[in-house]
Write a protein that holds these residues in place. Structure first.
Motif, mmCIF file in Angstrom:
data_model
loop_
_atom_site.group_PDB
_atom_site.id
_atom_site.type_symbol
_atom_site.label_atom_id
_atom_site.label_comp_id
_atom_site.label_asym_id
_atom_site.label_seq_id
_atom_site.Cartn_x
_atom_site.Cartn_y
_atom_site.Cartn_z
ATOM 1 N N SER A 454 127.945 -12.130 64.884
ATOM 2 C CA SER A 454 127.656 -13.576 65.293
ATOM 3 C C SER A 454 126.187 -14.106 64.657
ATOM 4 N N ALA A 455 125.191 -12.962 64.675
ATOM 5 C CA ALA A 455 123.984 -13.666 64.329
ATOM 6 C C ALA A 455 124.071 -14.029 62.783
ATOM 7 N N LEU A 456 124.652 -13.154 61.901
ATOM 8 C CA LEU A 456 124.915 -13.224 60.517
ATOM 9 C C LEU A 456 125.660 -14.595 60.332
ATOM 10 N N ALA A 457 126.807 -14.605 60.847
ATOM 11 C CA ALA A 457 127.598 -16.119 60.847
ATOM 12 C C ALA A 457 126.690 -17.037 61.114
ATOM 13 N N ASP A 458 125.877 -17.241 62.130
ATOM 14 C CA ASP A 458 125.124 -18.158 62.326
ATOM 15 C C ASP A 458 123.980 -18.510 61.351
ATOM 16 N N LYS A 459 123.495 -17.302 60.689
ATOM 17 C CA LYS A 459 122.531 -17.453 59.724
ATOM 18 C C LYS A 459 123.179 -18.122 58.804
ATOM 19 N N ILE A 460 124.084 -17.863 58.231
ATOM 20 C CA ILE A 460 124.934 -18.118 56.877
ATOM 21 C C ILE A 460 125.117 -19.762 57.250
ATOM 22 N N GLY A 461 125.394 -20.396 58.334
ATOM 23 C CA GLY A 461 125.754 -21.621 58.692
ATOM 24 C C GLY A 461 126.876 -22.003 58.036
ATOM 25 N N ASP B 201 121.085 -8.480 56.273
ATOM 26 C CA ASP B 201 120.571 -9.653 56.378
ATOM 27 C C ASP B 201 120.650 -10.639 55.161
ATOM 28 N N LEU B 202 120.141 -11.934 55.135
ATOM 29 C CA LEU B 202 120.502 -12.892 54.099
ATOM 30 C C LEU B 202 119.041 -13.356 53.663
ATOM 31 N N TYR B 203 118.958 -13.230 52.357
ATOM 32 C CA TYR B 203 117.603 -13.794 51.999
ATOM 33 C C TYR B 203 117.798 -15.399 51.806
ATOM 34 N N THR B 204 117.135 -16.139 52.566
ATOM 35 C CA THR B 204 117.018 -17.479 52.508
ATOM 36 C C THR B 204 115.836 -18.222 52.302
ATOM 37 N N VAL B 205 116.030 -19.532 51.959
ATOM 38 C CA VAL B 205 115.123 -20.447 51.673
ATOM 39 C C VAL B 205 115.330 -21.720 52.495
ATOM 40 N N LEU B 206 114.597 -22.222 53.299
ATOM 41 C CA LEU B 206 115.062 -23.255 54.127
ATOM 42 C C LEU B 206 116.412 -23.025 54.843
ATOM 43 N N SER B 207 116.851 -21.843 55.195
ATOM 44 C CA SER B 207 117.802 -21.486 56.010
ATOM 45 C C SER B 207 119.118 -21.422 55.019
ATOM 46 N N VAL B 208 118.974 -21.253 53.903
ATOM 47 C CA VAL B 208 120.167 -21.307 52.710
ATOM 48 C C VAL B 208 119.956 -20.152 52.046
#
Lengths: 469, 330
Positions: A454-461, B201-208
């Motif tokens: 869920s945390a990753l799903a939220d992060k992806i947006g 995790d995801l590498y992001t800039v401005l949450s993207v």
């Protein structure tokens, strides 16, 4: 002159209001005597010594359950029975006991209350989550007998950790059941234990005052439970000497087990609250204080319908949050069993020595099982959810040969049958967490195995999800 | 009702304030800067009227652009109601994660032996690539499957392109792309977490996603404009240039069913739909060169797809072969 009178009246009114507010207080203690015609020497009306005695009977019973030597042990069985169903004088408090830097005031159960046991207050209903179609009393007797013959509390053949099973189930079948299905339920009825009469002839408390106190005693919070910090409360239950000074509320140099210690579900409430996402301990204790204040404010008169309605609302807050505390604990241990099962599977694949892992796995399953069946002793019909949870958790964890306990034979021996793999059992633990989260509005969600998803799903947006070019 | 209304306006405003959206003000600003630099330094003032016209207010008030705005407003309202009912990536992720326990019982030591930076890099890259491929493939299907094309025509009926045209799509298409997104993202999340646990995790800039951010900040919004920015051919073989996407919207039959890609051009190369940009930039956009303004009516944008599909079904039931002979686009 008129102005002076007005100022006097305002001052008086302000002082009166302040006095009422102050009397509500933030501690579950020192509520005045309101029962009419009391002639004894008590200075306050709070009394829940019997419940605290049962708290230490439970903690002591758990300690004893670790003493098995792997063979039938009638002496240990007799000792355990003394703490479960006996009422004899002279029973020592085995836990909580004094430690270096953390002395406790009482050493004998009788110092808290005489002639108390757990069996007499155990849930009378059946326990479908345990094999053998037994009542809760029978289940606890069965567990105690097995524990007395166990290998330091463990049965590695059937995957049982009896101290955990006994402790967690007794907390539900005795404390939770008595509080939410008795004292905060039928005993709040208008004509049951009314507030205009002493609980018993000569007591310093009314019927309703004592009913409420008894429920509080079963929760297991110290008197400052409404304001105490969760981490501090947790450390007090663990007997940590660095919190001794704060825990010794009356400054007598010892921890009074009836007012300053944390037990049972109050301890697990603090455990969840340490996450910072919940506030069960403070919320429940505050509701107890508010309810007690309401009863005290009735000044020994029968509660009006409006007062009783308000009291029921406080009871409702307590019951709902208490149930959540148990559900949060079950959720946490389902997550632990999931991780253990995965590690166990990996260890087996690599031909590693998995004895320690297996013990941990059994231990966590014992906690999960204890809490999950305890959840079903609150007098509420949990319907399909209970059936689902019982099936997922099973009568034992999946054992190393992919077998599982499926029942108990006529001689009281466990019966095993082939079951799912460890990995599939891990999946059942995930589903247990999901079932619990679907049934209850859990917030702490410790050991949440789906949290990463869920945390990753939220992060992806959700940006651009519906867009095309 | 008030909260629904407030949520509607919030979502509309987030189209421009949320960096996860293509129309985020930062990306629009960067697109404006890039186009200005292109026109001054590359085109050196030799831009065609078509290029410059797209900067005029009349272009933004055209029937085509007005239709874009209407579709955005209507779709936002529709999706406000529909979205809670849609399958989510978390649902898909949970489902796949659970099934992985049954079908791949041994996870090995991947989570222990792989450094965290590598796991995050792999996840960021995999998510971007699979998401882009899924976008390409569904886009290709939208063009090549007759009933899907009826819905996709709503997007292609735009004859004046503005960055907002990206949101001009039929709600059915929106639903399909939402499902696509849930499937791809949910699968990636489940598989990576199953094997790499909490290292993912995801590498992001401005949450993207950092790669998506680069794509957006480097002028993704220029794809739906008349600013004909081309890349070198070697780069256009790898990444879709704004000009290549404008070719995709072209009314020239030679350009039909070309350049489906969103970011990566390799997919078009692999599926033989790739087309390099040419020097000439006199492209006309829309369904065909004789398109009339009725294409921008709400009837045509929303209802006609269903009517056309109904006709196709009737025609198919009468003569199945007739359907196969249809050529696309209209």
């Amino acid at each position: 002159m008129k102005l002076n009178k007005l100022m006097t009246a305002i001052t008086f009114a302000t002082l009166s209001a302040t006095a009422v507010t102050a009397s509500a207080g933030d501690k579950y203690a020192d509520f005045p005597i309101t029962v009419k015609g009391y002639t004894g020497d008590k200075t306050h009306s709070v009394s829940y010594g019997g419940q605290v005695a049962r708290q230490v009977l439970q903690t002591s019973l758990m300690k004893l359950a670790y003493k098995g030597n792997g063979e039938a042990n009638p002496e240990l069985l007799s000792q355990m029975n003394a703490y479960y169903s006996g009422k004899d004088a002279g029973r020592a408090i085995i836990a909580p006991a004094s430690k270096d830097g953390f002395p406790v005031a009482q050493t004998q159960v009788d110092q808290l209350s005489k002639g108390k046991n757990l069996a007499g207050k155990t849930y009378k209903g059946a326990v479908p989550g345990w094999p053998g179609n037994m009542t809760a009393v029978e289940v606890l007797n069965f567990m105690i007998e097995k524990a007395s013959a166990s290998d330091a509390g463990f049965d590695y053949t059937n995957g049982m950790d009896y101290p955990q099973l006994i402790s967690k189930f007794a907390m539900g079948a005795v404390f939770y059941n008595q509080a939410v299905d008795n004292y905060l339920d039928e005993k709040l009825a208008a004509d049951t234990k009314p507030n205009d009469k002493a609980y018993k002839k000569g007591t310093a408390y009314t019927g309703k005052e004592h009913v409420w106190d008894e429920a509080f005693g079963y929760f297991g919070a110290p008197t400052n439970g409404a304001t105490v910090d969760a981490k501090q409360a947790y450390a007090v239950a663990k007997g940590k000497k660095d919190v001794f000074a704060k825990a010794d509320l009356n400054g007598n140099g010892k921890i009074d087990l009836d007012t300053e210690m944390l037990y049972a579900h109050a301890y697990y409430a603090a455990g969840a609250d340490k996450s910072g996402k919940t506030n069960y301990l403070n919320t429940i204790t505050q509701a107890f204080i508010d309810g007690r204040q309401l009863i005290t404010d009735a000044k020994g008169e029968k509660l009006s319908d409006a007062q009783r309605t308000q009291l029921m609302a406080f009871a409702d807050t307590i019951k709902k949050n208490w149930e959540l505390v148990i559900a949060e604990a079950a959720f946490k241990y389902a997550g632990s069993v999931y991780k253990d099962a995965q590690k166990l599977q990996a260890g087996i694949e690599k031909n590693e020595d998995v004895k320690a892992l297996f013990k941990k796995y059994i231990h966590h399953w014992g906690e999960l099982k204890g809490f999950s069946i305890a959840l079903q002793t609150g007098g509420k019909d949990l319907g399909g959810f209970a059936v689902q949870l019982n099936r997922l958790v099973g009568f034992s964890p999946v054992l190393l040969g992919n077998t599982q306990v499926t029942g108990i034979d006529a001689k009281g021996n466990y019966v095993q049958a082939s079951s799912v793999s460890l990995n599939e059992f891990a999946l059942q633990m995930l589903k247990s967490q999901k079932a619990l989260a679907d049934q209850y509005p859990l917030k702490a969600r410790l050991n949440d195995q789906l949290e990463n998803l869920s945390a990753l799903a939220d992060k992806i947006g959700s940006g651009e999800s519906t867009e095309n070019d | 009702m008030d909260s629904l209304f407030n949520e509607y306006w919030l979502q509309l405003s987030q189209l421009f304030s949320n960096s996860q959206q293509r129309l985020y003000w930062g990306y629009l600003l960067s697109a404006l800067l890039i186009s200005a630099l292109w026109l001054v330094f590359i085109e050196k003032g030799k831009s065609t009227k078509l290029n410059l016209k797209s900067l005029l207010i009349s272009h933004w008030l055209s029937k085509s652009s007005s239709a874009d705005y209407q579709v955005i407003l209507i779709n936002k309202a529709l999706f406000l109601i529909i979205t809670p009912l849609l399958i989510t990536k978390l649902y898909i992720a949970t489902l796949i994660y659970e099934q992985l326990h049954l079908y791949i019982p041994i996870r090995s030591d991947l989570a222990d032996i792989t450094p965290e930076w590598l796991v995050v890099t792999l996840f960021t890259l995999t998510l971007f690539i699979f998401d882009d491929f899924a976008r390409f493939f569904l886009h290709k299907l939208m063009h090549e499957i007759p009933w899907l094309w009826h819905f996709h025509k709503t997007h292609h009926s735009a004859d004046k392109l503005t960055p907002l045209t990206v949101l001009r799509s039929h709600p059915v298409e929106g639903l399909l792309f939402s499902l696509r997104s849930a499937l791809v993202q949910g699968s990636c999340i489940a598989i990576f977490i199953y094997f790499f646990d909490d290292k993912v995790d995801l590498y992001t800039v401005l949450s993207v996603n950092v790669l998506l951010f680069i794509f957006n900040i480097l002028g993704s919004n220029l794809r739906h404009t008349h600013i004909y920015i081309r890349y070198w051919h070697w780069l256009e073989a790898l990444l879709i240039s704004p000009a290549q996407h404008q070719i995709h919207h072209s009314t020239l039959p030679a350009h039909f069913n070309k350049n489906y890609g969103a970011t990566i051009a390799v997919w078009d190369k692999l599926f033989h739909s790739h087309c390099y940009s040419q020097l000439s930039d006199n492209l006309q956009f829309g369904l065909n060169s004789k398109q009339d303004s009725q294409e921008h009516s709400l009837y045509n944008l929303y209802i006609r797809a269903f009517v056309d599909i109904g006709k196709s079904i009737r025609s198919f039931l009468k003569s199945p072969k007739a359907l196969k002979k249809r050529s696309l686009p209209d």
